[in-house]
Design a protein around this motif. Sequence first.
Motif, short mmCIF file in Angstrom:
data_model
loop_
_atom_site.label_atom_id
_atom_site.label_comp_id
_atom_site.label_asym_id
_atom_site.label_seq_id
_atom_site.Cartn_x
_atom_site.Cartn_y
_atom_site.Cartn_z
N LYS A 1 0.86 -1.18 0.00
CA LYS A 1 0.00 0.00 0.00
C LYS A 1 0.90 1.23 0.00
CE LYS A 1 -0.69 -0.47 5.02
NZ LYS A 1 -1.71 -0.58 6.09
N ILE B 1 -10.57 5.17 -8.25
CA ILE B 1 -11.67 4.39 -7.67
C ILE B 1 -12.63 3.93 -8.76
CG2 ILE B 1 -13.67 4.51 -6.15
CD1 ILE B 1 -12.11 6.37 -4.34
N GLY C 1 -10.99 0.56 -9.32
CA GLY C 1 -11.51 -0.08 -8.13
C GLY C 1 -10.55 -0.09 -6.96
N MET C 2 -9.66 0.89 -6.86
CA MET C 2 -8.70 0.92 -5.76
C MET C 2 -9.34 1.53 -4.52
SD MET C 2 -5.15 1.93 -7.72
CE MET C 2 -4.15 1.03 -6.54
N HIS C 3 -8.77 1.21 -3.37
CA HIS C 3 -9.25 1.73 -2.09
C HIS C 3 -8.33 2.88 -1.68
CE1 HIS C 3 -11.06 1.86 1.87
NE2 HIS C 3 -9.85 1.87 2.39
N ILE C 4 -8.92 4.05 -1.41
CA ILE C 4 -8.12 5.24 -1.13
C ILE C 4 -8.72 5.97 0.07
CG2 ILE C 4 -7.24 7.42 -2.04
CD1 ILE C 4 -7.51 6.31 -4.82
N ASP C 5 -7.85 6.31 1.00
CA ASP C 5 -8.21 7.16 2.14
C ASP C 5 -7.49 8.49 1.99
OD1 ASP C 5 -9.84 5.23 3.36
OD2 ASP C 5 -8.09 4.28 4.30
N CYS D 1 -3.71 7.34 1.32
CA CYS D 1 -3.32 5.93 1.43
C CYS D 1 -4.00 5.18 0.30
CB CYS D 1 -3.69 5.35 2.78
SG CYS D 1 -3.31 3.59 2.95
N ILE D 2 -3.21 4.61 -0.61
CA ILE D 2 -3.72 3.95 -1.81
C ILE D 2 -3.40 2.47 -1.74
CG2 ILE D 2 -3.64 3.89 -4.34
CD1 ILE D 2 -2.66 6.77 -4.27
N GLU D 3 -4.43 1.66 -1.95
CA GLU D 3 -4.25 0.21 -1.86
C GLU D 3 -5.12 -0.45 -2.91
OE1 GLU D 3 -4.99 -3.44 1.36
OE2 GLU D 3 -5.01 -1.34 2.02
N GLY D 4 -4.58 -1.48 -3.55
CA GLY D 4 -5.35 -2.22 -4.54
C GLY D 4 -4.51 -2.55 -5.76
#
Length: 723
Positions: free
Chosen positions: A623, A642, A646-650, A663-666
């Motif tokens: 991540k 997103i 389809g990535m998960h981002i905070d 914070c980028i994850e996927g």
Amino acid sequence: MAFLSRSWQGYSYLPPRLSPGVQEMRLIAALHCHRLFYAGLAFRLFLILFAIPYIQNIWFIPFITDSLQAHTFNPWNSHLSSGGDVMAFPYGVVMYLAYLPLTALGWLVDQALSTAWFAKVGFGLTSLFFDYGLLVGIAMLARQYSPKLLLISYWCSPLVIYILYWHGQLDILPVCLLAWGLVALQRKLTISASVILAFAISAKFSMITALPFVCIYLYRNRRLRPELISLACVTMLALGMTYLPFILSSSFQTMVLRTPEAARIYAVFLVYGSELKLFLLPIVYTLALYLTWRLERITLDLFIITIGLGFFALLLLLPPAPGWFLWIMPFIVFYQLRSRGDYLLSVVPYLALFIAYNLLYSYGADLPWLGLSANQPLFRSLGLVSPKFQSLVFTIMQAAGLLVCVRMYIYGIARNSYYRKGRRPLMVGIAGDSGSGKDTLFSSLSHLLGPETVSHISGDDYHKLERHPRMWSAKTHLNPRSNNLSRLTHDVFTLAEGKPIWQRHYDHRIGKFTSPNKITGADLVVVTGLHSLYIKRLRQRLDLKIYLDCDEDLRLFWKRQRDIQDRGHDPVHASQQLEQRCSDSELFIHRQARYADLIFKLSPVNPDSLLARHAVMFTPRLKLFVTMANGFFHEELVRNLIALCGMHIDVEQSSDLDFVDMCIEGDIYAEDTAQVASLLVPNLEDLVLDSSGWHSGITGVIQLITLAHISDLLRREVEPNYA
């Protein structure tokens, strides 16, 4: 969506890289669905069916139909042999072959029905085909535009409709080919662009006006410079194939190469004494080429604008010929799609004056089905026979054209950030601890942008000591005093001035320096190293400062992999190197993060996987934590990552709102990275040489964010308001 699918199938005959992309197809489909498109199409079809342009009726159509009756390989020779007008068809073989099929089909129908109408309809439908092709070509060049504005500025333009369907000129074919040649060049299809440009020149020799600008564009872009020889050779070969079969024909020379229009080049001059004349057109055209040559960096938008200015030079310094004004239409439309404010208002008066002047002093068309005849100029019937009045109207029209030309220059050149920066390269510094991925980031950028446009200075090449001396263990390379940072700073400034440097390379496999190598300047200079942001004077010279960080366990994991795989260390030696680390890293390296404009930090999704499989070579799931300036493009980045990937981002903003943390994850594929880049980075094709250089995963996201910052720096200077 069904219409989009059908439209896509309609372009399936094009080469894959020349075919419209998904986003382009959506915009083209929006063109087809707009009522303005159908209004313009209906008006064109009405004129094709019911209007008979005078010059088509006496010149173009008889030339083709006579050649069909003569069954000859050389229609120009048979036309003059039968007593035809020398002005009937001053075009090359490409123009003849393009208009032959539908005209011949209509002529056969006319022969069967004893009429003289279907050949004219087939001739007009050919012009309509290339008219639509130019609309799509402009859309492909513009990439992002307002469909309504494109339809208003081109498809519904009175100038285009008048020239093609009322006055009856054929310049639409070479202009359409020129536009598609630029599209091929935009997609880096040099061979296809060369052939298409050669066909455009063969159709109408005046299209050679654009060729020097194309050569300058390729030469001034180091990424594309190797393609210049290919373009020149293929263009000359294609031109030879179309001209050589007829070049020895006296009829071809008379009708195509020595036309009265060619003499217009020398029509505007200044008298020097009693015998000498100073011809203005060659001087102004040479000046336009020189000004283009002086541009150190030429973006694709700027390149298209300069070609338009080159054609404008011809129109402003030549006696008027209605068909020639079609040459500048793609460039005026492109300028309108790109410009802002009231620039549209500067074009409308010019178009209105053009229509008024040519309705008064040029031939028109008959409408026999409606019992109307307007094929003769109107100035006699209106009593406007005064040469002084004609000269006054012409002067006002040319003045309006000059205003448009100045507007295009201001927008296309004076406001272009590449032009304003001149020879100054963009300087990027990448700092971070050992094993954080500095060289990986540089390699990915170099592959993406092209090695010819990137120069690299590695901080490892400035170690004061080689690996084996005893001092290495007493003072490690993590300490700034173990590196010649003064020389590093001097070399960075030298490259910034465009001068080459000579530098030894530190070979990590053997722990020794190699012989000095020459490093030349480039458009982008990347400085990587442990201490790239340590010296204040060096930091101030860098345009973009990047700091790479990663989780300590992940960094040690990667460093161990690198030492074993890339540097040839045995596993025991690699483990010993890790144990020799001291507090220098915390004292001298991590503190550089406070000076960075962009911070990337990598962490494993599952930290336990590094401990459980520390001896196995694998790529852990990661991540990415990003710190960047607030108010830049993070909202667009988040939305596209997103929605498309389809990535998960905070997202979290800092307390002072100057920075934003993400914070980028996927998972993300390289194709998705390229698609998101095309949406976020303006004029992406001006930066990226090899689209296959995009990476998947977190590396691709880092590429994307870094390239967006580089693009922004190239355009960051405040633009003056010329409205």
